[in-house]
Design an enzyme around this catalytic site. Structure first.
Site, PDB file in Angstrom:
ATOM      1  N   ASP A 227     -20.040 -45.300 -23.591  1.00  0.00           N
ATOM      2  CA  ASP A 227     -18.678 -44.868 -23.246  1.00  0.00           C
ATOM      3  C   ASP A 227     -18.600 -44.037 -21.977  1.00  0.00           C
ATOM      4  O   ASP A 227     -17.588 -43.378 -21.724  1.00  0.00           O
ATOM      5  CB  ASP A 227     -18.027 -44.084 -24.403  1.00  0.00           C
ATOM      6  CG  ASP A 227     -17.779 -44.948 -25.624  1.00  0.00           C
ATOM      7  OD1 ASP A 227     -17.588 -46.168 -25.445  1.00  0.00           O
ATOM      8  OD2 ASP A 227     -17.797 -44.415 -26.742  1.00  0.00           O
TER       9      ASP A 227
ATOM     10  N   THR B 142     -26.345 -52.819 -17.601  1.00  0.00           N
ATOM     11  CA  THR B 142     -27.325 -52.648 -18.676  1.00  0.00           C
ATOM     12  C   THR B 142     -26.793 -51.728 -19.768  1.00  0.00           C
ATOM     13  O   THR B 142     -25.935 -50.875 -19.515  1.00  0.00           O
ATOM     14  CB  THR B 142     -28.642 -52.071 -18.129  1.00  0.00           C
ATOM     15  OG1 THR B 142     -28.380 -50.806 -17.529  1.00  0.00           O
ATOM     16  CG2 THR B 142     -29.233 -52.992 -17.079  1.00  0.00           C
ATOM     17  N   PRO B 143     -27.305 -51.866 -20.992  1.00  0.00           N
ATOM     18  CA  PRO B 143     -26.814 -51.053 -22.109  1.00  0.00           C
ATOM     19  C   PRO B 143     -27.131 -49.581 -21.932  1.00  0.00           C
ATOM     20  O   PRO B 143     -28.133 -49.211 -21.329  1.00  0.00           O
ATOM     21  CB  PRO B 143     -27.575 -51.625 -23.319  1.00  0.00           C
ATOM     22  CG  PRO B 143     -28.106 -52.935 -22.871  1.00  0.00           C
ATOM     23  CD  PRO B 143     -28.323 -52.823 -21.408  1.00  0.00           C
TER      24      PRO B 143
ATOM     25  N   SER C 172     -54.635 -29.051  12.148  1.00  0.00           N
ATOM     26  CA  SER C 172     -53.297 -28.657  11.679  1.00  0.00           C
ATOM     27  C   SER C 172     -53.309 -27.326  10.933  1.00  0.00           C
ATOM     28  O   SER C 172     -52.268 -26.678  10.799  1.00  0.00           O
ATOM     29  CB  SER C 172     -52.717 -29.747  10.768  1.00  0.00           C
ATOM     30  OG  SER C 172     -53.550 -29.946   9.636  1.00  0.00           O
TER      31      SER C 172
ATOM     32  N   SER D 262     -57.510 -37.249   5.280  1.00  0.00           N
ATOM     33  CA  SER D 262     -57.075 -38.333   4.373  1.00  0.00           C
ATOM     34  C   SER D 262     -55.842 -39.043   4.934  1.00  0.00           C
ATOM     35  O   SER D 262     -54.750 -38.911   4.388  1.00  0.00           O
ATOM     36  CB  SER D 262     -56.802 -37.793   2.973  1.00  0.00           C
ATOM     37  OG  SER D 262     -55.998 -36.632   2.986  1.00  0.00           O
TER      38      SER D 262
END
Length: 641
Positions: free
Chosen positions: A29, A104-105, A480, A550
């Site tokens: 609803d 969708t439900p 960095s 990485s």
């Protein structure tokens, strides 16, 4: 060239348009079907006879006006109960774009239907009833959307007319939902609407002058399409071998991801035979380039024994290969999962026998917490280990939705019982120690030898330590500031009584597997090993701080997959190349520019910044090491205390 955006359309004005697939989700609803009906109505996508039929049905059921929800609630049971049960697909177009909607439900009883509808979508509209606020179902749908890695989410706060068009109510709902979704990695756009009256759907609302954003339809027309497609990793599962005569042999299928052109070097799996693409054929003629999701026929320069289920990939861009998968699944069958039963696993065009060897946990969909489980029942979502009779060639679902997903089939009924998302190759502490998880074939051991696992579980060690275990992964260019920040954070944690371990890229080396240079393969192996070592310290209950360049997202995601959700903290130490070169005490950038170092990240090799790190530290914007360390320390303390 994409099959969803082609030229030569024979006069069809819609043929060259982008296509957006989206789904709706919300509690019962909340107004999902009404919203879709209003969109169809406002875009003039309803035939007159349909409108007359819906108008008549509305009057017969005592409705005061036309009930637009009936346009999608097509089942008799849905109309009687006034809820959505099945997944209803609707199609419409505007002058700017074509759309496929999966309604969708909302009821938790039909979670499997939502997963089915959302599995092919690129955007989800999560509806909230402004008069009820956030519900458990609203959180459930956010979690499922995150699990399925949908790139776009619209938080549609519906029924604003029932709360007097209140901005205060809207802001409170949006703020609370954003706080809940903070860790779900969702890209959310919030829009206040009234589906019943059409406010902010196709036209701006006169009742909410305080809202300065666009309408829902404008967002659907302008949001990026194709964001969930992997355009980098070429994967071509072979569906059919075409041999019309002795002079032609082609391999038909749909490109699951990436692009392909004639002349490219490729490898055929599982044989490992190498060749080149001779041509890319379609019904309309050969192509110079094809991309996902095109359906094409590839011809190769060499004759190779290839059949359905084989996969053609680039020579220098291979998928993972394994028979033990770590996966999340949604169970769709009435009969619960049986770990003693054999299933069929269908992955792309490949089908193999499989068993679920272990149920790791089930998600409590009310609290979103993990709970121990021996099985998984209808509409449940959980994490499992799957073992297959022959190897699969896959990517993680995070990287590739096509090659990272599968379904399980009951071989006796041929019914689909589960949909799965691959997290990666299954790892155990034994495989981490022995390295067997990286072998091409699983290590064969005597059936009488049984791995016993850890003598003292991590939870007991955490209880004695007085804090949870965690892995803090600092990534960024050389220079960095990763190592400086990592060292400061470890020292502060250690001084506070926290059990710590620092793995620094300047100190951890494995032969030529350096973190700064050398080949991509060496770097990948180095990061894999570091991740496994970090896992050992993590199981000991420590806070492990890793500082490594990485450069590749896939390698970092591979390490993240080794740890439970929430325990891996990725930190992007962001510094421009110019600033990093100024802080280069070892002269590595200079050597790389001179050519004495090959494969140096940032000079000859790219760096791929994290897409959604837990923290970004900009070290070139005035914040010193101490200040940066304090910000990270605060985040770590929140996670481990």
């Amino acid at each position: 060239m994409s099959s969803e955006n082609t030229t030569g359309n024979g006069g069809n004005p819609y043929a060259s348009m982008d296509l957006l697939r989206f789904t709706t989700a919300g509690s019962v609803d909340d107004g999902k079907s009404t919203l879709i009906g209003r969109l169809l109505y406002d875009t003039k996508s309803i035939f007159e006879d349909q409108l007359e039929q819906i108008d008549l049905a509305s009057k017969n059921s005592g409705e005061l006006g036309i009930n637009l929800a009936l346009l999608t609630d097509g089942l008799r049971a849905e109309r009687e109960q006034k809820i959505t049960i099945d997944v209803a697909y609707r199609y419409f177009a505007t002058p700017k774009r074509k759309f496929i909607i999966a309604d969708t439900p909302g009821h938790e009883q039909y979670t499997r239907n939502m997963v089915t509808g959302a599995s092919t979508a690129e955007l989800a509209i999560v509806l909230l009833d402004a008069s009820r606020g956030i519900t458990t179902q609203s959180k459930r749908h956010g979690f499922i959307t995150s699990l399925l890695r949908l790139p776009h989410v619209v938080l549609a706060v519906n029924k604003m007319d029932l709360v007097g068009w209140s901005q205060e109510v809207y802001d409170k709902i949006v703020g609370d939902y954003m706080e809940f979704a903070e860790k779900l990695e969702l890209n959310i756009t919030a829009i206040p609407i009234s589906a019943l009256q059409g406010d902010n759907l196709a036209n701006p609302s006169e009742n909410m002058p305080w809202y300065e954003g666009g309408t829902l339809l404008h967002h659907l027309e302008t949001v990026q399409v194709g964001g969930s497609r992997n355009m980098v990793d070429f994967r071509f599962p072979v569906q059919y071998v075409i041999r019309p005569n002795q002079t032609f042999r082609g391999y038909a299928g749909r490109i699951a991801s990436g692009t392909v052109s004639p002349g490219e070097e490729v490898v055929v799996l599982p044989s490992g035979r190498e060749t080149r693409v001779k041509s890319v054929e379609t019904y309309g003629g050969p192509l110079e380039e094809a991309a996902t999701p095109d359906s094409v026929v590839l011809t190769l320069e060499h004759e190779i024994d290839i059949g359905r289920g084989d996969m053609i990939v680039r020579r220098h861009n291979l998928p993972s290969r394994g028979t033990r998968l770590d996966a999340s699944i949604c169970w769709m069958a009435e009969e619960p999962l049986d770990t003693t039963k054999e299933y069929l696993l269908r992955h792309t065009s490949r089908e193999v026998k499989a068993i679920v060897s272990e149920v790791l946990y089930r998600i409590d969909m009310n609290t979103l917490h993990r709970e121990p489980a021996q099985t998984i029942g209808l509409n449940d979502i959980g994490r499992i280990t799957v073992e297959t009779a022959s190897p699969l060639f896959f990517d993680s679902y995070r990287d590739n939705r096509q090659t990272g997903s599968f379904i399980l089939i009951d071989p006796h009924t041929n019914a689909t019982v589960a949909g799965g998302m691959i997290r990666g190759e299954e790892k155990t502490l034994e495989s981490v120690v022995t390295g067997s998880a990286q072998a091409e074939e699983p290590t064969k051991v005597s059936p009488d030898v049984v791995w016993q696992g850890l003598n003292i579980p991590r939870a007991e060690r955490e209880a004695r330590n007085g804090h949870k275990a965690a892995v803090v992964w600092l990534t960024g260019l050389s220079g960095s500031g990763k190592s400086t920040i990592g060292q400061l954070v470890e020292r502060k944690l250690f001084a506070a009584g926290t059990h710590t371990m620092l793995l620094d890229g300047d100190h951890v080396r494995h032969g030529l597997s350096g973190d700064l240079g050398f080949s991509e393969r060496d770097r990948k192996e180095n990061i894999r090993r570091v991740g496994e070592v970090a896992r050992l310290f993590y199981e000991q209950g420590a806070v492990v701080i890793c500082t490594f360049v990485s450069p590749y997202r896939r390698d970092r995601d591979h390490v993240r997959a080794l740890f439970p959700p929430g325990s891996f903290i990725e930190v992007f130490v962001d510094a421009p190349m110019e600033e990093a070169m100024k802080r280069d005490p070892k002269g590595l950038y200079k050597k790389a520019l001179e050519g004495s170092i090959q494969g140096f990240t940032g000079v000859s090799d790219p760096y791929e910044p994290p897409e959604a790190p837990e923290l970004v530290i900009k070290t070139a914007e005035g914040a010193g090491p101490e200040e940066s360390a304090e910000g990270l320390l605060e985040l770590v303390e929140q996670r481990i205390r």
